[in-house]
Design a protein around this motif. Sequence first.
Motif, mmCIF file in Angstrom:
data_model
loop_
_atom_site.group_PDB
_atom_site.id
_atom_site.type_symbol
_atom_site.label_atom_id
_atom_site.label_comp_id
_atom_site.label_asym_id
_atom_site.label_seq_id
_atom_site.Cartn_x
_atom_site.Cartn_y
_atom_site.Cartn_z
ATOM 1 N N THR A 1 0.832 -1.206 0.000
ATOM 2 C CA THR A 1 0.000 0.000 0.000
ATOM 3 C C THR A 1 0.864 1.253 0.000
ATOM 4 N N LYS B 1 -8.302 -3.837 -2.435
ATOM 5 C CA LYS B 1 -9.011 -3.957 -1.161
ATOM 6 C C LYS B 1 -8.220 -3.308 -0.022
ATOM 7 N N ILE C 1 -8.220 0.844 -0.896
ATOM 8 C CA ILE C 1 -9.505 1.549 -0.820
ATOM 9 C C ILE C 1 -9.751 2.010 0.620
ATOM 10 N N GLY C 2 -10.130 3.250 0.770
ATOM 11 C CA GLY C 2 -10.321 3.841 2.092
ATOM 12 C C GLY C 2 -9.130 4.655 2.522
ATOM 13 N N VAL C 3 -7.956 4.335 1.916
ATOM 14 C CA VAL C 3 -6.738 5.102 2.210
ATOM 15 C C VAL C 3 -6.519 6.141 1.107
ATOM 16 N N PRO D 1 -11.218 7.569 -4.166
ATOM 17 C CA PRO D 1 -11.701 6.723 -5.270
ATOM 18 C C PRO D 1 -11.272 7.205 -6.647
ATOM 19 N N ARG E 1 -18.806 -2.192 -1.800
ATOM 20 C CA ARG E 1 -17.760 -1.372 -1.181
ATOM 21 C C ARG E 1 -16.625 -1.131 -2.166
ATOM 22 N N GLY F 1 -15.482 2.381 -4.096
ATOM 23 C CA GLY F 1 -14.159 2.872 -3.681
ATOM 24 C C GLY F 1 -13.217 3.138 -4.832
#
Length: 868
Positions: free
Chosen positions: A56, A78, A81-83, A86, A104, A108
Motif C-alpha cells: 500500500t 481492497k 480503498i479507504g486510504v 476513489p 464497497r 471505492g
Amino acid sequence: MSVFLPLVDTDLGDDALLSALARVGPLVLSSSQSSAALPQNATRYIFVDTDSSLSTDEVISLLDQGAEKVILPLALAKEVIGVVAPERILLLLDVANVSAVSDRIRSGVSGVLIKTPSIDVDFIGSFSRFFAGSSVHVLPAAVPEPPSRSTIRALQGANTALVIPTSLLTLSPTDSKQINVADAFLAHISSDRPDGLFPTVVSSFPDGGRTLGLVYSSYDSVRESMVTGKGVYQSRKHGLWRKGETSGATQDVVRICLDCDADALEFSVVQNGAGFCHLERASCFGTGQFTGLAALERTLQSRLVSAPEGSYTRRLFEDPELLRSKIMEEADELCRAETTEEVAFEAADLLYFALTRCVAAGVSISDVERSLDRKAKKVTRRAGNAKPQWSQKVSSTGEPSTAQSATNTHPPEAPKPAAAPEPVPASNADAPISMRSYDLSKTSASERAQLLRRPVLKSDEMIAKVKPIVDEVRQRGDAALLEFTAKFDKAQLSSAIIRPPYETTELPDDVRQAIDVAYANIYKFHAAQVAQDELKVETMPGVVCSRFARPIARVGLYVPGGTAILPSTALMLGIPAQVAGCKEVVLATPPRPDGSISPEVMYVAQLVGASAILKAGGAQAVAALAYGTETVPKVDKIFGPGNQWVTAAKMLVQNDTDALVAIDMPAGPSEVLVIADQTCNPAFVAADLLSQAEHGVDSQVVLVTVNLSDARIAEIEAEVDKQARALSRVDILRQSIPKSIIVKTHSVQEALAFSNDYAPEHLILHLENAPAAVAAVENAGSVFVGPYSPESCGDYASGTNHTLPTNGYARQFSGVNTLSFQKHITSQEVTADGLKGLGPVVATLADCEGLGAHANAVRIRLQALALA
C-alpha cells in the motif's frame, strides 16, 4: 473518459509517438517503468499487474510521484480503498472475477480495466452496464492486429474505452499492423456538416481555458497537429491552415479533446506572437485583452525587460530585500484581513509581489500550476505545522513578535476597504501618517483606472444579509423593530416613536445658536430652489402643456448615529423637506443605549417640523419607514446616508413593488478630492484632507497636485502627519490616510480631467484662479472654491446640502436639494380648434403603432366637431 488508453509497451525513447499520445489523453505505464522520459505535459496511469508484490505504501508513493491514477488488481485494491481517494484508483479485473466485486469495492474506485480474451462488443457491454457510473476500459489479452475504427467506435457506444498497446499505434498511415493515432482518436467523432469538418474551439493554456477562437478541423489537420505539436486546422477555402505559418503567431498544442457528444474538438494551446486573431488581438471574441493573473504576468515579463528607470516594478526587480519585505508585509496584512473585501484586496497585493518574485526567477504561472498539480496528486501529506519562526505567539499589541519593518511604498491600487476602527498597535504609533504617491504621466491606462477605483461594494452580498431583517420588520412590525433595536443599538425601548413637542432643554446655548445660523443659511439657499410658478407652453395653437410641482407627501430622513452625532444631516434633510411642503416628515436615528436621542438632533427635528422621530437605525429603521408598522408611518421616499447595512436595505426596499418607496441615491464611503497648485497653503490642504479622512477608516481621500515639487508635497505630508496626531480621531486617521493617494499632474487641465473621471463627492480647489476652474468641472457632488472654502462649511452651515453622491455616482446623480422632495406633474389642455390641428397627427402615429383605440379616441372627437 478517453477515446482509448495507450499502454506503453514499446521503447520509451519513441519521443514523437509518446508526445502525440500525451496530447490526446493519459499514458498507461507499468509500475516497473520509469516515467522520466515522458513528455512534460503527459498524464500517466500506473498499471500494477496481478503478480506484483507492491505494498500500500508503495502504491501511495507512485501517486505522490505524480501518477494521476493507479490500476490495481482486486487483492491490492481492497487494501488501498479507504486510504486513497476513489478518483485515483482503477480496478484491474479478469473476466472471471467480475462477480467478486462488492458494493464497497465498486464505490471505492473511479472505474475498472477488464482483461478479456478478445474483443466482443456485446459481451463487454454487459460489464459496462454492471459498472454503470464508473469509467470502463477493456484490455484484450492478445491482439495480433490493431483494432479497427469501427471497433473503437462500437466500444465507445457501449461506454467503454479500449486499451491499445503502443506497439499497435503509429504516426504513419494505418495499415494491417498498426493504427494511426489520429484515426484511433477520431474513430468516434461525427460531423453534421456537409463538408465533414469538425467545429474546433481553441482555448489558451494556461490562462484558465480562455477561448481564443472557433475554427474547423479535419482528419488530416488533426493528424498533423498530433505529430508536430503545432496548431494546424482546416480552412474551408484554402485547405490545411498551419496557424502562424506566415504571421509568426504559432501555437504549441498542449491537449486535444473531444466534447461529450463527439462532434466537436477543443485545442488547448500556448499562443505565441501577436495573438490568435487576424486583427492581432489575443482572442477573436471581444478586445482579447488578458485579465487577472495572465495580464499581470505579461506586464511583469515586459517590465523585467524594459521597466523605466525609477519605476516601482524596476525597484522590486533590482532590490531583492525590498521584494522580500513586501511579500512578508502583504502576507501579514492578508492574515489580518477580516471582511471579504479586505481579504480579496490583500490577496491581490500578495499575488502581485509573489508573481514579481516568480518572473524575476524565470518562473511562469504555468510552472506554478504544474507544481500545484503535482502537489495535488500527493496522497501523503505533511502535518502542515508552521516553522518555529512563524509560530511565535502574537504579542499584546497585536503584532507578531517577529514582525518585519516594511516600506510604505505600494504599487498602484484602489483605496482599501476597511473594517471598523481599532486601536493601532503601540509599536506603530511613531510611524508617519502618510499617503501614497503616483505620477499620472508615468502610469499606464490600466494603472490610471486602478487609481480611479473605489473599494468593491458587494451589494448583492449585503442585500442578502439585510433581507432577513427587513422581512422580519415587514411581517412583525413594532415587535421586530424593538427586538432589533435592543440587539444592535443596545437600547431597551417600549416604543420606537416620539411625537412633538420635542424636549430640547439639554442643549447648550452656543450649540443652539450655531444650529440656528446654519438653519437660516440652509433654509435660504433651499427656499430659492423651490419651483414657484407653473410652467405653461403653447406648443401649437389651441394646445397648452403645463408642468407644476407638488411635494412628496411622506418622507423618511435617516440620520446616522455611529461614530459621530450628526445634527447637520438632520438639517440637510429636514430643511428641504420643510421648504418643499412635505406633509409628513419622519426622522429616523439610532438611539443611545439609554434610549434617548441626542438633544442636538431633537432640536433640529423641532426646527424642521418633523412629524415624528423614529428611534431606530440600520436596516430595521429603513424597513419600518418603507413598509410602516403599527406606530411608524409608511413613507414614500427615504433620504439620508448610512453604513453599508443602511445602503443595502434602501436598495432592497426600492426594488420591492409592495413597498412602493423611492430612495435619494446610492451611497458609499465619504470622499474628497483636493486639487492644489503652487499657491496652496500646505496646512490648509492637509486640514481639508483630514476633515474627510476622519469620517471613517473607509473614507476616500485623494490629493491631486499641479506641478508641485517633491519638497512642496513633502510639506503637505508633514502637515498631514502633524495635524493628524493632534486630533481625537487619530486612530481612524492612521487607517484611512495610508489608503489615500497623491496623484501628481502637470497642468490644471490634466488635474481636472482626472477629477472628472473620479467624480468625487467633494471637490476642493486650491488653485491660483480657482473660480475660473469651476467651468471645467463636469462631475462632482459639491465644489469648494478657493483657500477659504473648506469642505466643513458645506458640511454644516454655508447653505448647500451635504448629502451628496459618492462612489462615482456624481456622474449621474445630483446631491439632495429641494427638488428631491418634490415631484413634477404635467398637464395639457386642448381646445376644439387645437384638436383639429393636432388630432390628425396623433391618429396617424397611433395607426403607425397599430393602436386603433388610441386613434379612435381622436377621430370620434374630430367627427363630432365636423358635425357640429
